[in-house]
Structure formats: C-alpha cells, structure tokens
Scaffold this motif. Structure first.
Motif, PDB file in Angstrom:
ATOM      1  N   SER A 278       0.420   3.816  -0.890  1.00 48.02           N
ATOM      2  CA  SER A 278      -0.252   2.643  -1.540  1.00 48.02           C
ATOM      3  C   SER A 278      -1.018   2.199  -0.514  1.00 48.02           C
ATOM      4  O   SER A 278      -0.664   1.938   0.707  1.00 48.02           O
ATOM      5  CB  SER A 278       0.581   1.623  -2.174  1.00 48.02           C
ATOM      6  OG  SER A 278       1.568   1.174  -1.334  1.00 48.02           O
ATOM      7  N   PRO A 279      -2.140   1.280  -0.667  1.00 45.05           N
ATOM      8  CA  PRO A 279      -2.771   1.368  -2.080  1.00 45.05           C
ATOM      9  C   PRO A 279      -3.591   2.799  -2.106  1.00 45.05           C
ATOM     10  O   PRO A 279      -3.548   3.702  -1.267  1.00 45.05           O
ATOM     11  CB  PRO A 279      -3.864   0.689  -2.106  1.00 45.05           C
ATOM     12  CG  PRO A 279      -4.384   0.214  -0.538  1.00 45.05           C
ATOM     13  CD  PRO A 279      -3.016   0.709   0.284  1.00 45.05           C
ATOM     14  N   LYS A 280      -4.125   3.082  -3.317  1.00 47.35           N
ATOM     15  CA  LYS A 280      -4.808   4.255  -3.647  1.00 47.35           C
ATOM     16  C   LYS A 280      -6.245   4.615  -2.929  1.00 47.35           C
ATOM     17  O   LYS A 280      -6.505   5.485  -2.298  1.00 47.35           O
ATOM     18  CB  LYS A 280      -5.358   4.774  -5.064  1.00 47.35           C
ATOM     19  CG  LYS A 280      -5.253   6.227  -5.502  1.00 47.35           C
ATOM     20  CD  LYS A 280      -4.949   6.364  -6.801  1.00 47.35           C
ATOM     21  CE  LYS A 280      -5.509   7.849  -7.050  1.00 47.35           C
ATOM     22  NZ  LYS A 280      -4.424   8.779  -6.798  1.00 47.35           N
ATOM     23  N   TYR A 281      -6.722   3.340  -2.695  1.00 47.61           N
ATOM     24  CA  TYR A 281      -8.031   3.200  -2.244  1.00 47.61           C
ATOM     25  C   TYR A 281      -7.877   1.925  -1.303  1.00 47.61           C
ATOM     26  O   TYR A 281      -7.269   0.800  -1.838  1.00 47.61           O
ATOM     27  CB  TYR A 281      -9.416   2.968  -3.291  1.00 47.61           C
ATOM     28  CG  TYR A 281      -9.560   4.155  -4.256  1.00 47.61           C
ATOM     29  CD1 TYR A 281      -8.882   4.274  -5.476  1.00 47.61           C
ATOM     30  CD2 TYR A 281     -10.271   5.274  -3.755  1.00 47.61           C
ATOM     31  CE1 TYR A 281      -8.893   5.273  -6.147  1.00 47.61           C
ATOM     32  CE2 TYR A 281     -10.361   6.360  -4.420  1.00 47.61           C
ATOM     33  CZ  TYR A 281      -9.712   6.314  -6.027  1.00 47.61           C
ATOM     34  OH  TYR A 281      -9.987   7.301  -6.797  1.00 47.61           O
ATOM     35  N   LEU A 282      -8.857   2.017  -0.142  1.00 49.42           N
ATOM     36  CA  LEU A 282      -8.743   0.723   0.618  1.00 49.42           C
ATOM     37  C   LEU A 282     -10.038   0.694   1.366  1.00 49.42           C
ATOM     38  O   LEU A 282     -10.577   1.702   1.923  1.00 49.42           O
ATOM     39  CB  LEU A 282      -7.489   0.855   1.859  1.00 49.42           C
ATOM     40  CG  LEU A 282      -7.405  -0.118   2.688  1.00 49.42           C
ATOM     41  CD1 LEU A 282      -6.934  -1.393   1.821  1.00 49.42           C
ATOM     42  CD2 LEU A 282      -5.954   0.330   3.581  1.00 49.42           C
ATOM     43  N   PHE A 283     -10.496  -0.704   1.514  1.00 52.40           N
ATOM     44  CA  PHE A 283     -11.651  -0.816   2.269  1.00 52.40           C
ATOM     45  C   PHE A 283     -11.363  -1.790   3.641  1.00 52.40           C
ATOM     46  O   PHE A 283     -10.729  -2.499   3.405  1.00 52.40           O
ATOM     47  CB  PHE A 283     -12.545  -1.694   1.376  1.00 52.40           C
ATOM     48  CG  PHE A 283     -13.005  -0.865   0.053  1.00 52.40           C
ATOM     49  CD1 PHE A 283     -12.334  -0.763  -0.920  1.00 52.40           C
ATOM     50  CD2 PHE A 283     -13.964   0.167   0.118  1.00 52.40           C
ATOM     51  CE1 PHE A 283     -12.643  -0.173  -2.211  1.00 52.40           C
ATOM     52  CE2 PHE A 283     -14.421   0.984  -1.011  1.00 52.40           C
ATOM     53  CZ  PHE A 283     -13.637   0.807  -2.018  1.00 52.40           C
ATOM     54  N   ARG A 284     -11.868  -1.435   4.481  1.00 53.16           N
ATOM     55  CA  ARG A 284     -11.964  -1.980   5.790  1.00 53.16           C
ATOM     56  C   ARG A 284     -12.958  -2.699   6.217  1.00 53.16           C
ATOM     57  O   ARG A 284     -14.139  -2.009   6.363  1.00 53.16           O
ATOM     58  CB  ARG A 284     -11.248  -1.055   6.938  1.00 53.16           C
ATOM     59  CG  ARG A 284     -10.797  -1.694   8.295  1.00 53.16           C
ATOM     60  CD  ARG A 284     -10.436  -0.593   9.204  1.00 53.16           C
ATOM     61  NE  ARG A 284     -11.543  -0.827  10.304  1.00 53.16           N
ATOM     62  CZ  ARG A 284     -11.673  -0.169  11.283  1.00 53.16           C
ATOM     63  NH1 ARG A 284     -10.462   0.356  11.883  1.00 53.16           N
ATOM     64  NH2 ARG A 284     -12.743  -0.023  12.193  1.00 53.16           N
ATOM     65  N   LYS A 285     -12.992  -3.915   6.860  1.00 51.88           N
ATOM     66  CA  LYS A 285     -14.192  -4.586   7.525  1.00 51.88           C
ATOM     67  C   LYS A 285     -14.207  -4.173   8.907  1.00 51.88           C
ATOM     68  O   LYS A 285     -13.028  -3.825   9.403  1.00 51.88           O
ATOM     69  CB  LYS A 285     -14.137  -5.923   7.147  1.00 51.88           C
ATOM     70  CG  LYS A 285     -14.248  -6.429   5.841  1.00 51.88           C
ATOM     71  CD  LYS A 285     -14.336  -7.983   5.660  1.00 51.88           C
ATOM     72  CE  LYS A 285     -14.292  -8.468   4.176  1.00 51.88           C
ATOM     73  NZ  LYS A 285     -14.290  -9.788   3.922  1.00 51.88           N
ATOM     74  N   GLU A 286     -15.385  -4.280   9.687  1.00 55.51           N
ATOM     75  CA  GLU A 286     -15.504  -4.077  10.864  1.00 55.51           C
ATOM     76  C   GLU A 286     -14.603  -5.045  11.583  1.00 55.51           C
ATOM     77  O   GLU A 286     -14.354  -6.061  11.362  1.00 55.51           O
ATOM     78  CB  GLU A 286     -16.864  -4.345  11.538  1.00 55.51           C
ATOM     79  CG  GLU A 286     -17.875  -3.574  10.942  1.00 55.51           C
ATOM     80  CD  GLU A 286     -17.964  -2.024  11.693  1.00 55.51           C
ATOM     81  OE1 GLU A 286     -18.532  -0.954  11.128  1.00 55.51           O
ATOM     82  OE2 GLU A 286     -17.141  -1.999  12.790  1.00 55.51           O
ATOM     83  N   GLY A 287     -13.793  -4.500  12.829  1.00 59.80           N
ATOM     84  CA  GLY A 287     -12.883  -5.272  13.569  1.00 59.80           C
ATOM     85  C   GLY A 287     -11.527  -5.488  12.868  1.00 59.80           C
ATOM     86  O   GLY A 287     -10.729  -6.344  13.558  1.00 59.80           O
ATOM     87  N   GLN A 288     -11.176  -4.945  11.696  1.00 59.41           N
ATOM     88  CA  GLN A 288      -9.979  -5.235  11.042  1.00 59.41           C
ATOM     89  C   GLN A 288      -9.187  -4.133  11.127  1.00 59.41           C
ATOM     90  O   GLN A 288      -9.492  -3.083  11.026  1.00 59.41           O
ATOM     91  CB  GLN A 288     -10.598  -5.615   9.603  1.00 59.41           C
ATOM     92  CG  GLN A 288      -9.470  -6.167   8.717  1.00 59.41           C
ATOM     93  CD  GLN A 288      -9.872  -6.069   7.158  1.00 59.41           C
ATOM     94  OE1 GLN A 288     -10.577  -5.408   6.570  1.00 59.41           O
ATOM     95  NE2 GLN A 288      -9.427  -7.291   6.430  1.00 59.41           N
ATOM     96  N   ASN A 289      -7.851  -4.855  11.345  1.00 61.97           N
ATOM     97  CA  ASN A 289      -6.729  -3.632  11.216  1.00 61.97           C
ATOM     98  C   ASN A 289      -6.179  -3.527   9.489  1.00 61.97           C
ATOM     99  O   ASN A 289      -6.230  -4.464   8.994  1.00 61.97           O
ATOM    100  CB  ASN A 289      -5.426  -4.228  12.001  1.00 61.97           C
ATOM    101  CG  ASN A 289      -5.718  -4.245  13.475  1.00 61.97           C
ATOM    102  OD1 ASN A 289      -6.983  -3.791  13.789  1.00 61.97           O
ATOM    103  ND2 ASN A 289      -4.918  -4.718  14.267  1.00 61.97           N
TER     104      ASN A 289
END
Lengths: 112, 116
Positions: free
Chosen positions: B7-18
C-alpha cells in the motif's frame, strides 16, 4: 550485454495455438529457473520453478531448460484468452534463489 | 488468506519529498525483497532482507532506504536523492533465510509511484 535476454514481443497468437516463450542467458552459474506471469497492474505470479536442465510439466505449461545452450523455454498448449499477460523469466545462481535476475518480459496476447 | 499486501496502490511524490511504501506479509517468510519495474527493463533489485534487523543493497539501492524491524514488514522509503523515482515498485517474500534451498519468491500487487 544483459545477463538475461528475453524478446519483449509483443506476441499475438490465435486461441488454441501452442505458444513458445524463450530466454537466453550468459551466466553459466545460473541453476534455478523460474517463469512468472504478470497481468496488467498486478504483481508477477509464479508459474514454473525448475532446477538445472530438463523439462517440467504442469497442466498446459511446460518449462524446458538447456544449460549447455544457456536457453530456457516456456510452452503453453491450447492457449486461452486468459493467458494474455506479460511472461517474465527469472534465474538465480544461489541455492536460496534469492538474488534473481529477470528478463525484460514478453507481452503475449491470445486472440479469441 | 495468506499473502503480501502493498500500500498504497498509487502514490504521488512532490519534488524534494521522501515517501514510504508499505509491504506486509502474513506468510511467515523470513526473506523479503523490493524491486523496481520500468517498461522494457524487467525487474531490478533495490534491497533485500534475509532476517529481521538485517538487509542488503541490491543492484540499484542509491536513493532508497529500508528497515526490517518486524518479520512481517519491510517498508521502502524513496528519498529525494532518487532523481527518477517514477516506476512500479514490487515487494516479494520467500521462505528462504540464510542457508535456504529452493525457495521461490512470491510478489505483492505493487505500488505505482509518480512525480507531481
């Protein structure tokens, strides 16, 4: 050169045909060989697991290993539309089969 | 039902983020693995763990970190140092710990990570 080479396809055949999927490899230390089936947006599912050279049959599936030629195959008899998926070969040199090396996967479509 | 849950099935990351991807198994398997899958490249090993509190780098560990505090859990953190994180991430497990023989790996259904 990649350690494991697999024709990415795509491969499209009519329902009922015999399908042959193949991988070649360069590392003679490989002795454990696997075939996985992966449906779209899903994880790979183990189909066949063989050790060293020879054939192994499970229902409509036959796995063949030729270590002298560094070549493995998966045959699917009486192919069904539900067999449409990406097929991945994987192999390992260690006895725990923990460090797997995968082929690129072959995308297969069975047409009704 | 025994299995591997990601989990999760889909994940979005912003620049500079862990971001951290979860992997849990109830198969009582000793060994767990993280792979990355990119189109046309098959699966590549990021990290693996043969036993609790121990893990090893795979072929592409740079920009990733893991922990193995419990037998059933093996979370993967994609750090900001990973410059091309967009991929399908797969977790696997097998019975094999040290000295195991003939123990195939079984996979979860993956997490798809994308950059915003």
């Amino acid at each position: 050169q990649k350690e494991v080479e697999q024709d990415p396809g795509p491969l499209s055949v009519p329902e009922g045909a015999i399908v042959s999927l193949n991988c070649t490899y360069s590392n003679s230390a490989f002795q454990y060989f696997m075939w996985y089936r992966q449906y779209s947006r899903k994880g790979p599912e183990l189909l066949m697991y063989t050790y060293s050279s020879g054939n192994k049959e499970d229902g409509r599936f036959t796995a063949q290993v030729d270590k002298s030629s560094k070549y493995i195959s998966l045959f699917i008899r009486d192919s069904q539309p539900s067999d449409s998926a990406t097929y991945l070969c994987a192999m390992s040199a260690d006895q725990g089969a923990q460090k797997l090396v995968f082929g690129q996967g072959t995308r297969l479509t069975i047409n009704p | 039902d025994g299995g591997i849950t990601q989990s999760p099935k889909y994940l979005f990351r912003k620049e500079g983020q862990n971001v951290t991807l979860s992997c849990e198994q109830n198969l009582n398997h000793d060994a767990m693995y993280w792979y990355r899958q990119d189109p046309g490249q098959g699966l590549r090993l990021i990290y693996y763990s043969q036993i609790v509190n121990d893990f090893q780098k795979g072929d592409i560990a740079e920009g990733y970190s893991v922990s193995r505090e419990k037998k059933e859990s093996f979370p993967l953190t994609v750090t900001s140092a990973q410059k091309n994180p967009t991929a399908f991430y797969l977790c696997a497990s097998s019975m094999g710990g040290f000295g195991a023989v003939n123990q195939p790996q079984h996979f979860g259904d993956g997490t798809r990570l994308s950059i915003l």
